[in-house]
Scaffold this motif. Structure first.
Motif, PDB file in Angstrom:
ATOM      1  N   ALA A   1       0.848  -1.193   0.000  1.00 32.91           N
ATOM      2  CA  ALA A   1       0.000   0.000   0.000  1.00 32.91           C
ATOM      3  C   ALA A   1       0.882   1.241   0.000  1.00 32.91           C
ATOM      4  O   ALA A   1       1.823   1.335   0.778  1.00 32.91           O
ATOM      5  N   THR A   2       0.586   2.184  -0.888  1.00 30.35           N
ATOM      6  CA  THR A   2       1.318   3.445  -0.923  1.00 30.35           C
ATOM      7  C   THR A   2       0.608   4.435  -0.025  1.00 30.35           C
ATOM      8  O   THR A   2      -0.615   4.563  -0.061  1.00 30.35           O
ATOM      9  N   GLN A   3       1.390   5.139   0.785  1.00 23.89           N
ATOM     10  CA  GLN A   3       0.804   6.038   1.763  1.00 23.89           C
ATOM     11  C   GLN A   3       1.837   7.049   2.216  1.00 23.89           C
ATOM     12  O   GLN A   3       3.029   6.855   1.975  1.00 23.89           O
ATOM     13  N   ALA A   4       1.352   8.103   2.869  1.00 26.21           N
ATOM     14  CA  ALA A   4       2.283   9.058   3.460  1.00 26.21           C
ATOM     15  C   ALA A   4       3.086   8.334   4.536  1.00 26.21           C
ATOM     16  O   ALA A   4       2.580   7.418   5.186  1.00 26.21           O
ATOM     17  N   ALA A   5       4.342   8.755   4.706  1.00 26.40           N
ATOM     18  CA  ALA A   5       5.190   8.132   5.714  1.00 26.40           C
ATOM     19  C   ALA A   5       4.502   8.199   7.071  1.00 26.40           C
ATOM     20  O   ALA A   5       4.066   9.259   7.507  1.00 26.40           O
ATOM     21  N   ARG A   6       4.398   7.054   7.717  1.00 25.70           N
ATOM     22  CA  ARG A   6       3.719   6.972   9.004  1.00 25.70           C
ATOM     23  C   ARG A   6       4.289   5.778   9.753  1.00 25.70           C
ATOM     24  O   ARG A   6       4.926   4.928   9.142  1.00 25.70           O
ATOM     25  N   PRO A   7       4.083   5.723  11.093  1.00 27.45           N
ATOM     26  CA  PRO A   7       4.699   4.637  11.868  1.00 27.45           C
ATOM     27  C   PRO A   7       4.075   3.268  11.615  1.00 27.45           C
ATOM     28  O   PRO A   7       4.723   2.253  11.789  1.00 27.45           O
ATOM     29  N   VAL A   8       2.786   3.248  11.242  1.00 31.33           N
ATOM     30  CA  VAL A   8       2.086   1.970  11.073  1.00 31.33           C
ATOM     31  C   VAL A   8       1.335   2.000   9.752  1.00 31.33           C
ATOM     32  O   VAL A   8       0.694   2.998   9.411  1.00 31.33           O
ATOM     33  N   CYS A   9       1.389   0.907   8.997  1.00 27.74           N
ATOM     34  CA  CYS A   9       0.681   0.835   7.724  1.00 27.74           C
ATOM     35  C   CYS A   9      -0.817   0.993   7.925  1.00 27.74           C
ATOM     36  O   CYS A   9      -1.404   0.360   8.793  1.00 27.74           O
ATOM     37  N   ARG A  10      -1.428   1.836   7.088  1.00 27.78           N
ATOM     38  CA  ARG A  10      -2.859   2.085   7.230  1.00 27.78           C
ATOM     39  C   ARG A  10      -3.674   0.864   6.840  1.00 27.78           C
ATOM     40  O   ARG A  10      -4.822   0.717   7.235  1.00 27.78           O
TER      41      ARG A  10
END
Ligand code: ZN
Length: 76
Positions: free
Chosen positions: A20-29
């Protein structure tokens, strides 16, 4: 010299588990994978590439070699 721009850490990452492509974050959405280390590696890679571009522009061959070694180590 270069300015450390605020908000420069805002970039997208692709989850290595579910892609999944996403904004950098600590946990995958999507799959809740821990992206903390992965995101840090991506941020470090981006910073190294930026410094490498600066070293090329400045003609700093020692810095270019060091940064290329680092990126090679980082990405295998
Ligand atoms: Zn995921």
């Amino acid at each position: 010299m270069h300015a450390d721009q605020l908000g420069n850490d805002a970039f997208t990452v692709q989850c290595p588990v579910c892609r999944a492509t996403q904004a950098a974050r600590p946990v995958c959405r999507r799959c809740n994978a821990d992206l903390t280390l992965f995101t840090r590696v991506q941020a470090s890679s981006r910073a190294a590439r930026r410094r490498l571009a600066e070293a090329v522009a400045a003609g700093d061959h020692a810095a270019q070699a060091r940064l290329r070694d680092y990126l090679h180590w980082l990405h295998g």
